[in-house]
Write an enzyme that holds these catalytic residues in place. Sequence first.
Site, PDB file in Angstrom:
ATOM      1  N   CYS A 100      62.130  44.940  88.225  1.00 39.57           N
ATOM      2  CA  CYS A 100      63.271  45.433  87.490  1.00 39.57           C
ATOM      3  C   CYS A 100      63.013  45.599  85.985  1.00 39.57           C
ATOM      4  O   CYS A 100      62.820  44.616  85.284  1.00 39.57           O
ATOM      5  CB  CYS A 100      64.364  44.384  87.687  1.00 39.57           C
ATOM      6  SG  CYS A 100      65.961  45.049  87.871  1.00 39.57           S
ATOM      7  N   GLU A 113      64.995  53.684  84.268  1.00 31.86           N
ATOM      8  CA  GLU A 113      64.104  53.858  85.407  1.00 31.86           C
ATOM      9  C   GLU A 113      64.855  53.799  86.728  1.00 31.86           C
ATOM     10  O   GLU A 113      65.927  53.207  86.843  1.00 31.86           O
ATOM     11  CB  GLU A 113      62.981  52.822  85.376  1.00 31.86           C
ATOM     12  CG  GLU A 113      63.434  51.390  85.431  1.00 31.86           C
ATOM     13  CD  GLU A 113      62.242  50.434  85.323  1.00 31.86           C
ATOM     14  OE1 GLU A 113      61.753  50.224  84.191  1.00 31.86           O
ATOM     15  OE2 GLU A 113      61.812  49.897  86.346  1.00 31.86           O
TER      16      GLU A 113
HETATM   17  N1  SAH Z   1      72.810  42.997  87.516  1.00 29.12           N
HETATM   18  C1  SAH Z   1      72.812  43.105  88.935  1.00 29.12           C
HETATM   19  C2  SAH Z   1      71.929  44.210  89.481  1.00 29.12           C
HETATM   20  C3  SAH Z   1      70.565  44.410  88.878  1.00 29.12           C
HETATM   21  S1  SAH Z   1      69.326  43.218  89.246  1.00 29.12           S
HETATM   22  C4  SAH Z   1      72.505  41.784  89.579  1.00 29.12           C
HETATM   23  O1  SAH Z   1      72.274  40.815  88.853  1.00 29.12           O
HETATM   24  O2  SAH Z   1      72.565  41.668  90.792  1.00 29.12           O
HETATM   25  C5  SAH Z   1      68.956  43.433  90.944  1.00 29.12           C
HETATM   26  C6  SAH Z   1      68.402  42.202  91.611  1.00 29.12           C
HETATM   27  O3  SAH Z   1      67.052  41.942  91.205  1.00 29.12           O
HETATM   28  C7  SAH Z   1      69.181  40.944  91.267  1.00 29.12           C
HETATM   29  O4  SAH Z   1      69.321  40.144  92.407  1.00 29.12           O
HETATM   30  C8  SAH Z   1      68.272  40.276  90.255  1.00 29.12           C
HETATM   31  O5  SAH Z   1      68.563  38.928  90.124  1.00 29.12           O
HETATM   32  C9  SAH Z   1      66.923  40.581  90.843  1.00 29.12           C
HETATM   33  N2  SAH Z   1      65.783  40.470  89.922  1.00 29.12           N
HETATM   34  C10 SAH Z   1      65.704  40.830  88.634  1.00 29.12           C
HETATM   35  N3  SAH Z   1      64.484  40.570  88.135  1.00 29.12           N
HETATM   36  C11 SAH Z   1      63.762  40.047  89.142  1.00 29.12           C
HETATM   37  C12 SAH Z   1      62.432  39.573  89.265  1.00 29.12           C
HETATM   38  N4  SAH Z   1      61.588  39.597  88.231  1.00 29.12           N
HETATM   39  N5  SAH Z   1      62.042  39.104  90.469  1.00 29.12           N
HETATM   40  C13 SAH Z   1      62.891  39.092  91.528  1.00 29.12           C
HETATM   41  N6  SAH Z   1      64.154  39.523  91.479  1.00 29.12           N
HETATM   42  C14 SAH Z   1      64.589  39.986  90.300  1.00 29.12           C
END
Ligand code: SAH
Length: 345
Positions: A331, A90
């Site tokens: 995400c 996505e």
């Molecule tokens: N793996 C990388 C990039 C993808 S996640 C990373 O960890 O940075 C992108 C961002 O979204 C990251 O900061 C992650 O911690 C955050 N994220 C993922 N799921 C989330 C959620 N349910 N609520 C808020 N932030 C979330």
Amino acid sequence: MDLKSMTMEELEACITGLGEKKFRAGQMYQWLHEKLVEDYDQMTNLSQTFREKLQDQYPLTKLKMLEMQESAIDGTRKYLFELSDGNVIESVWMKYHHGNSVCISSQVGCRMGCRFCASTLDGLERNLLPSEMLEQIYGIIRHTGERVSNVVVMGTGEPLDNYDNLLRFIQLLTAEKGQHISQRNITVSTCGLVEKMRQLAEEKLQITLALSLHAPTDEKRRELMPVANKYSLKELIPTCQYYFEQTGRRITFEYSLVAGVNDTEEEAEELIALIQHLNCHVNLIPVNPIKERNYRQSGRDNILRFKNKLEKNKINVTIRREMGRDIDGACGQLRRRYTLQRKGE
Ligand code: SAH
């Protein structure tokens, strides 16, 4: 390697090997990365026989658009694409006053295991090719008919876990004969793979590096992010400093606020002590709840109190606006819903 993942030089070497003139590479590069055609047949300045040869030996990477959801609130769009092997990924398109931004996935699934994240629930399937990262953006440009000025690698996957393909993707995305997006308009978000962050610093790119911090102590961070068992804040924070020294680019810290987990005043103070000496920016993100876990968003008051505390200590901070709240926002949620439905679960 697939043709759409090749740099201009590699494309030249490839087609001279097929008996074509070198200058054709420039034409092809432009068809692929600037005019965004999807088939060799549309490359009208190439001979019919050459086009057939290419189709035979170098089938083009394509993504099939399976679904598009548009937010009635802010126009944010979520796209679900199918890859040639049947996997789905996505991407998100967001409209801001300063231009359009696309958030792309870098892997199919993820092996980092962050507790609050839907993308990692089924682990890692595979890395995405540079062309598959590009095609998310290209597909959205074709579909919207609008230019994209900002790209964030914050979708499913850990981009630094797919390092070589990520760098090639950035090279192709910023190339003059392609979309020519400025490095400064690209953000790469990582959960904090220290060696790769150092390596990236040494590339001296002008991209923004965002670090998913989410907690001010190792103990708390380990509860949320398994990767914190491997790298402590004692290594991570100096690595952020190193990134700034090497590139002159200030780090963005992402901090998702989870009610009762990482949002107290004490934690704000610990965070201040941890990062105050750095040239940085903090992005506070109200956690986006996923149904597989019972994490809740911090209340509005808590979020503001947290923010004010940082500001009083002269730390740059913004609360991330929640975009597309009415569509599968967090995400990996859209992809997950789709794959579960397909499996009949
Ligand atoms: N793996 C990388 C990039 C993808 S996640 C990373 O960890 O940075 C992108 C961002 O979204 C990251 O900061 C992650 O911690 C955050 N994220 C993922 N799921 C989330 C959620 N349910 N609520 C808020 N932030 C979330």
